[in-house]
Scaffold this active site. Sequence first.
Site, PDB file in Angstrom:
ATOM      1  N   ASN A 153       0.807  -1.228   0.000  1.00  0.00           N
ATOM      2  CA  ASN A 153       0.000   0.000   0.000  1.00  0.00           C
ATOM      3  C   ASN A 153       0.837   1.274   0.000  1.00  0.00           C
ATOM      4  OD1 ASN A 153       0.673  -0.770   2.684  1.00  0.00           O
ATOM      5  ND2 ASN A 153      -0.833   0.663   3.458  1.00  0.00           N
ATOM      6  N   GLY A 207       9.440 -11.750  -5.189  1.00  0.00           N
ATOM      7  CA  GLY A 207       8.694 -12.979  -5.460  1.00  0.00           C
ATOM      8  C   GLY A 207       7.491 -13.116  -4.567  1.00  0.00           C
ATOM      9  N   GLY A 209       4.992 -14.157  -1.590  1.00  0.00           N
ATOM     10  CA  GLY A 209       5.141 -14.219  -0.138  1.00  0.00           C
ATOM     11  C   GLY A 209       5.218 -15.641   0.375  1.00  0.00           C
ATOM     12  N   VAL A 212       9.125 -17.124  -1.352  1.00  0.00           N
ATOM     13  CA  VAL A 212      10.395 -16.535  -0.890  1.00  0.00           C
ATOM     14  C   VAL A 212      10.223 -15.850   0.470  1.00  0.00           C
ATOM     15  CG1 VAL A 212      10.119 -14.364  -2.198  1.00  0.00           C
ATOM     16  CG2 VAL A 212      12.393 -15.157  -1.594  1.00  0.00           C
ATOM     17  N   GLY A 213       9.036 -15.273   0.721  1.00  0.00           N
ATOM     18  CA  GLY A 213       8.782 -14.654   2.033  1.00  0.00           C
ATOM     19  C   GLY A 213       8.862 -15.705   3.123  1.00  0.00           C
ATOM     20  N   GLU A 251       3.509  -5.584  12.236  1.00  0.00           N
ATOM     21  CA  GLU A 251       2.559  -4.472  12.042  1.00  0.00           C
ATOM     22  C   GLU A 251       1.463  -4.993  11.140  1.00  0.00           C
ATOM     23  OE1 GLU A 251       2.791  -1.689  13.558  1.00  0.00           O
ATOM     24  OE2 GLU A 251       4.787  -1.977  14.374  1.00  0.00           O
ATOM     25  N   CYS A 285      -3.212   1.525   6.337  1.00  0.00           N
ATOM     26  CA  CYS A 285      -3.633   0.786   7.538  1.00  0.00           C
ATOM     27  C   CYS A 285      -4.239   1.724   8.574  1.00  0.00           C
ATOM     28  CB  CYS A 285      -2.443   0.048   8.116  1.00  0.00           C
ATOM     29  SG  CYS A 285      -1.065   1.154   8.454  1.00  0.00           S
ATOM     30  N   GLU A 464       7.289   0.103  16.001  1.00  0.00           N
ATOM     31  CA  GLU A 464       8.320   0.681  15.142  1.00  0.00           C
ATOM     32  C   GLU A 464       8.480   2.151  15.539  1.00  0.00           C
ATOM     33  OE1 GLU A 464       6.690  -0.259  11.183  1.00  0.00           O
ATOM     34  OE2 GLU A 464       8.235  -1.805  11.066  1.00  0.00           O
TER      35      GLU A 464
HETATM   36  P1  NAD Z   1       0.170  -9.491   2.991  1.00  0.00           P
HETATM   37  O1  NAD Z   1       0.195 -10.005   4.374  1.00  0.00           O
HETATM   38  O2  NAD Z   1      -0.558 -10.261   1.962  1.00  0.00           O
HETATM   39  O3  NAD Z   1       1.654  -9.318   2.422  1.00  0.00           O
HETATM   40  C1  NAD Z   1       2.622  -8.529   3.067  1.00  0.00           C
HETATM   41  C2  NAD Z   1       4.003  -9.023   2.690  1.00  0.00           C
HETATM   42  O4  NAD Z   1       4.171 -10.326   3.227  1.00  0.00           O
HETATM   43  C3  NAD Z   1       4.230  -9.164   1.186  1.00  0.00           C
HETATM   44  O5  NAD Z   1       5.560  -8.809   0.887  1.00  0.00           O
HETATM   45  C4  NAD Z   1       4.009 -10.647   0.939  1.00  0.00           C
HETATM   46  O6  NAD Z   1       4.675 -11.128  -0.181  1.00  0.00           O
HETATM   47  C5  NAD Z   1       4.582 -11.243   2.211  1.00  0.00           C
HETATM   48  N1  NAD Z   1       4.091 -12.568   2.582  1.00  0.00           N
HETATM   49  C6  NAD Z   1       2.909 -13.151   2.267  1.00  0.00           C
HETATM   50  N2  NAD Z   1       2.853 -14.400   2.788  1.00  0.00           N
HETATM   51  C7  NAD Z   1       3.994 -14.594   3.465  1.00  0.00           C
HETATM   52  C8  NAD Z   1       4.524 -15.664   4.250  1.00  0.00           C
HETATM   53  N3  NAD Z   1       3.853 -16.811   4.425  1.00  0.00           N
HETATM   54  N4  NAD Z   1       5.724 -15.501   4.809  1.00  0.00           N
HETATM   55  C9  NAD Z   1       6.416 -14.367   4.662  1.00  0.00           C
HETATM   56  N5  NAD Z   1       5.989 -13.308   3.926  1.00  0.00           N
HETATM   57  C10 NAD Z   1       4.784 -13.437   3.341  1.00  0.00           C
HETATM   58  O7  NAD Z   1      -0.371  -7.998   3.096  1.00  0.00           O
HETATM   59  P2  NAD Z   1      -0.661  -6.996   1.902  1.00  0.00           P
HETATM   60  O8  NAD Z   1      -1.930  -7.412   1.243  1.00  0.00           O
HETATM   61  O9  NAD Z   1       0.575  -6.812   1.105  1.00  0.00           O
HETATM   62  O10 NAD Z   1      -0.894  -5.635   2.707  1.00  0.00           O
HETATM   63  C11 NAD Z   1      -2.121  -5.224   3.209  1.00  0.00           C
HETATM   64  C12 NAD Z   1      -2.182  -5.473   4.704  1.00  0.00           C
HETATM   65  O11 NAD Z   1      -1.101  -4.819   5.356  1.00  0.00           O
HETATM   66  C13 NAD Z   1      -3.426  -4.909   5.341  1.00  0.00           C
HETATM   67  O12 NAD Z   1      -3.932  -5.848   6.245  1.00  0.00           O
HETATM   68  C14 NAD Z   1      -2.927  -3.674   6.073  1.00  0.00           C
HETATM   69  O13 NAD Z   1      -3.705  -3.272   7.175  1.00  0.00           O
HETATM   70  C15 NAD Z   1      -1.576  -4.107   6.485  1.00  0.00           C
HETATM   71  N6  NAD Z   1      -0.725  -2.962   6.783  1.00  0.00           N
HETATM   72  C16 NAD Z   1      -0.406  -2.730   8.085  1.00  0.00           C
HETATM   73  C17 NAD Z   1       0.378  -1.637   8.408  1.00  0.00           C
HETATM   74  C18 NAD Z   1       0.763  -1.339   9.834  1.00  0.00           C
HETATM   75  O14 NAD Z   1       1.650  -0.537  10.036  1.00  0.00           O
HETATM   76  N7  NAD Z   1       0.132  -1.959  10.815  1.00  0.00           N
HETATM   77  C19 NAD Z   1       0.854  -0.803   7.387  1.00  0.00           C
HETATM   78  C20 NAD Z   1       0.494  -1.083   6.072  1.00  0.00           C
HETATM   79  C21 NAD Z   1      -0.287  -2.180   5.778  1.00  0.00           C
END
Ligand code: NAD
Length: 484
Positions: A153, A207, A209, A212-213, A251, A285, A464
């Site tokens: 985002n 890549g 999540g 590679v995540g 977060e 968020c 953070e």
């Molecule tokens: P997401 O959880 O789908 O992905 C976030 C990151 O995690 C991506 O880089 C993704 O590739 C990686 N990822 C996915 N599965 C993984 C796994 N099993 N292991 C390791 N990494 C993995 O989230 P999104 O759709 O990219 O972002 C939106 C979400 O983020 C919303 O829920 C939003 O509220 C939250 N958000 C929170 C904050 C905060 O500061 N609290 C800030 C921004 C966004």
Amino acid sequence: MTPDKYIKNYIDGALLPAASGEYFDNFNPAVGKVYSHIPDSDERDVQQALEAAERAFPEWSKTEPSTRFRILTRIADIIEQNLDDFARAESIDSGKPFAMARSVDIPRAHQNLRFFATAILHFSSESHPMQNEAINYTLRQPIGVVGCISPWNLPLYLFTWKIAPALAAGNCVIGKPSEMTPMTAYMLSKACSEAGLPAGVLNILHGHGAKVGQAIVEHPKIKAISFTGGTNTGKKIISTAGPMFKKLSLELGGKNPNIIFADCDFDEMMMTTLRSSFSNNGQICLCGSRIYVERPIYEKFKEELVKRTQFIKVGDPFSAVTDLGALVSEQHMKKVMSYISLAEVEGGTVLCGGTPVEMKGEYSEGYFLRPAVIEGLPHTCRTNQEEIFGPVVTIAPFDTEEEVIEYANSTQFGLAATVWTKDISKANRVAEKIESGIVWVNCWMVRDLRTPFGGVKSSGVGREGGLEALRFFTEQKNVCIKYS
Ligand code: NAD
């Protein structure tokens, strides 16, 4: 600095394809078409990055803070000097207006780097003297190789928010930006080389999540994970990294309440509430998605919010008159629209928006949605309990402080809240009782980077920001010296 069609990983100072040799598609969400390709990295790339980071760590962790300051500042300078290129890339990758990327995302990215470059010069640790017996002092040492995983985002903004304190504190980093928006992190890798960041200190892998995540989270030699993203992903990360006793900063999602009392400055509140509802298409968020308004001003508020929401200009991210661009993906647009249908099933009335914008020409396949205002829903329904993360808000009246605090605290989330009132005692009372990590009174998104940032309940673990981030990215060791 122009973006390339084929994004590369950044490992050991070199730009490389994934070990798999495979790429997958990167969409321009405003156009609805593929415009570049992302390396499909896996555990082999993580291993290669880990080895590079381990080689770099002994020297980087021992550099003078002033050296780290100089290099991080140089990276910030390069981003600032290439502001338009970075902002254009961010806009194309995410669908957000170029003007927003240029005025918010990219400036904040170089500010993050400067903030932590400077902070490390002032970072100190405690000592605890024991009268006539001994003195304790606390060492704060870099952890080693750490993982930083960020969402789509606010792509470069949130990626740098993690890697800057990690690097400033002397760690080596394996970073993974979201696969939805990888372009500016790729451009950052070039900026790092140009700025003279030693090879292996920062490695950026691209890549999926789940592939590679997950491999970063699972790797036993990556000792800490700083993650921003969805709550469900956070759960998965805890279940993998928790039993490995990794240090974790999470977060996660939010479902933030806005509490508006009748004695607020109405005009100021209206202006800010429109922003807190729909900035970046509600894909921040911290956006408020449940708006509770004290009954005496409810009808006036409703009329004004709907009128102003209908004036919001959704469309071409590169037009100077655009307020909101495209949602990040087709899948996300479908998810947001499914919540608008759910709201209707749950008995809500959509007062405006919630329908796709019919665009012409190059944007006819893009993911554009009219921002929606919904009323008539109880605070307990799914629409008011689950994170939508789109341009959708619900509104409802309330009568008493106790009642609105109950509504505000009724979800599993606890990230941020806003309170609007001119009564400072009421503001303090309510702020104290709200279950969230951040409360804004008579404002929204006023950010001082020194403050603790994060959520409670399912919105996260840890904080953070400022010294909290430097503390997270260092390991404490108490040294006790006896004297007589
Ligand atoms: P997401 O959880 O789908 O992905 C976030 C990151 O995690 C991506 O880089 C993704 O590739 C990686 N990822 C996915 N599965 C993984 C796994 N099993 N292991 C390791 N990494 C993995 O989230 P999104 O759709 O990219 O972002 C939106 C979400 O983020 C919303 O829920 C939003 O509220 C939250 N958000 C929170 C904050 C905060 O500061 N609290 C800030 C921004 C966004």
